[in-house]
Design an enzyme around this catalytic site. Structure first.
Site, PDB file in Angstrom:
ATOM      1  N   ARG A   1       0.850  -1.197   0.000  1.00 59.15           N
ATOM      2  CA  ARG A   1       0.000   0.000   0.000  1.00 59.15           C
ATOM      3  C   ARG A   1       0.881   1.240   0.000  1.00 59.15           C
ATOM      4  O   ARG A   1       2.077   1.187   0.302  1.00 59.15           O
ATOM      5  CB  ARG A   1      -0.905   0.013   1.235  1.00 59.15           C
ATOM      6  CG  ARG A   1      -0.147   0.071   2.528  1.00 59.15           C
ATOM      7  CD  ARG A   1      -0.989   0.421   3.730  1.00 59.15           C
ATOM      8  NE  ARG A   1      -0.226   0.253   4.964  1.00 59.15           N
ATOM      9  CZ  ARG A   1       0.692   1.086   5.413  1.00 59.15           C
ATOM     10  NH1 ARG A   1       1.002   2.172   4.717  1.00 59.15           N
ATOM     11  NH2 ARG A   1       1.332   0.849   6.544  1.00 59.15           N
TER      12      ARG A   1
ATOM     13  N   GLY B   1       2.126   4.916   1.511  1.00 59.49           N
ATOM     14  CA  GLY B   1       2.335   5.439   2.854  1.00 59.49           C
ATOM     15  C   GLY B   1       3.463   4.767   3.612  1.00 59.49           C
ATOM     16  O   GLY B   1       4.242   3.986   3.059  1.00 59.49           O
ATOM     17  N   GLN B   2       3.542   5.090   4.905  1.00 59.97           N
ATOM     18  CA  GLN B   2       4.609   4.621   5.771  1.00 59.97           C
ATOM     19  C   GLN B   2       4.055   3.612   6.775  1.00 59.97           C
ATOM     20  O   GLN B   2       3.020   2.993   6.534  1.00 59.97           O
ATOM     21  CB  GLN B   2       5.242   5.827   6.469  1.00 59.97           C
ATOM     22  CG  GLN B   2       5.784   6.870   5.512  1.00 59.97           C
ATOM     23  CD  GLN B   2       7.295   6.975   5.539  1.00 59.97           C
ATOM     24  OE1 GLN B   2       7.998   6.211   6.205  1.00 59.97           O
ATOM     25  NE2 GLN B   2       7.815   7.941   4.807  1.00 59.97           N
ATOM     26  N   VAL B   3       4.732   3.487   7.903  1.00 58.10           N
ATOM     27  CA  VAL B   3       4.372   2.455   8.868  1.00 58.10           C
ATOM     28  C   VAL B   3       3.123   2.854   9.657  1.00 58.10           C
ATOM     29  O   VAL B   3       2.912   4.018   9.980  1.00 58.10           O
ATOM     30  CB  VAL B   3       5.558   2.171   9.828  1.00 58.10           C
ATOM     31  CG1 VAL B   3       5.866   3.379  10.707  1.00 58.10           C
ATOM     32  CG2 VAL B   3       5.289   0.930  10.676  1.00 58.10           C
TER      33      VAL B   3
ATOM     34  N   GLY C   1      -4.305   4.115   3.290  1.00 55.25           N
ATOM     35  CA  GLY C   1      -3.283   3.805   2.295  1.00 55.25           C
ATOM     36  C   GLY C   1      -3.899   2.932   1.224  1.00 55.25           C
ATOM     37  O   GLY C   1      -4.635   1.992   1.533  1.00 55.25           O
TER      38      GLY C   1
ATOM     39  N   GLY D   1      -7.028   0.318   2.027  1.00 53.63           N
ATOM     40  CA  GLY D   1      -8.118   1.205   2.420  1.00 53.63           C
ATOM     41  C   GLY D   1      -7.814   2.015   3.662  1.00 53.63           C
ATOM     42  O   GLY D   1      -6.797   2.696   3.734  1.00 53.63           O
TER      43      GLY D   1
ATOM     44  N   CYS E   1       2.800   6.709  10.439  1.00 55.38           N
ATOM     45  CA  CYS E   1       2.762   7.266   9.081  1.00 55.38           C
ATOM     46  C   CYS E   1       3.971   8.153   8.805  1.00 55.38           C
ATOM     47  O   CYS E   1       3.920   9.048   7.944  1.00 55.38           O
ATOM     48  CB  CYS E   1       1.460   8.014   8.827  1.00 55.38           C
ATOM     49  SG  CYS E   1       0.011   6.962   9.080  1.00 55.38           S
TER      50      CYS E   1
END
Length: 227
Positions: free
Chosen positions: A74, A76-78, A143, A154, A172
């Protein structure tokens, strides 16, 4: 037929499922779908897990400890998933619905904002940081991934969960980002209260008029189990 497909969406309730089989099932669904496949929404909770998005950097995973870190495709980040958080995956043929990616992101954010308003919580999106916020605190992460003109992954809305694992990461990618949840703002609210509002708000915003609700489970290969 196209008109009917634009109206129809299948809503599947998974309850608590490990992240990886659900992720595999999303990939399989997206790879196999064609222009006659109805869109779907999947509602699920995951056992405790950190997921690292495509843009994720290792330095944002501070102290994972006993919680696994899984790479995701997806955007984005963590982020963190755990019981008491409502994850809603949106598997939509964007071309058929004539939706751009930015339009879908806005619809998801507005879905969460509208859902929270139902519970008298004032929330907002931020142009500099995807997701939904109450004041300066984040209440929902999102994400997406787009393949063959179709979305998957989602949103993850914090309802009534243990928020402490978020302290083990920079959510994030934002150091010091504080998190909040619905039950801290309106005591006693549960997933059973919020999930129907979340789904119905999304259906109204995106324009689906013929939802079909189906409980579903997966095997470890990410394939559906018989009812």
């Amino acid at each position: 037929m196209t008109h009917l497909l634009q109206d129809k969406i299948i809503v599947r309730q998974f309850n608590v499922q490990p992240y990886e089989p659900v992720s595999l099932a999303m990939h399989n669904f997206t790879d196999r779908r064609d222009d006659k496949t109805p869109d779907e929404i999947w509602l699920v909770q995951h056992p405790r897990v950190f997921t690292q998005g495509q843009a994720g950097k290792e330095e944002h995973v501070l102290m994972p400890g006993d919680i696994p870190v899984i790479q995701s495709d997806r955007g984005g980040q963590v982020t963190y998933h755990g019981p008491g958080q409502q994850v809603m995956y949106v598997l939509i043929d964007l071309k058929r619905r004539k939706l751009g990616v930015r339009q879908l992101v806005t619809a998801i954010e507005n879905t969460v904002i509208g859902t929270l308003a139902h519970f008298q919580i004032k929330a907002h999106a931020r142009p500099d940081a995807p997701g939904v916020y109450v004041g300066e605190r984040k209440i929902c992460s999102l994400g997406l991934r787009i393949r063959k003109g179709c979305s998957f992954h989602g949103l993850a809305l914090n309802i009534a969960m243990d928020l402490s694992p978020f302290l083990r990461i920079n959510p994030c990618g934002y150091a010091g980002m504080e998190m909040t949840q619905v039950s801290d703002l309106v005591p006693g609210v549960t997933l059973d209260d919020t999930s129907p509002v979340l789904v119905n708000t999304f259906l109204q915003l995106v324009g689906y008029s013929a939802p079909e609700f189906i409980p579903w489970a997966l095997d470890v290969q990410g394939e559906p189990l018989p009812d």
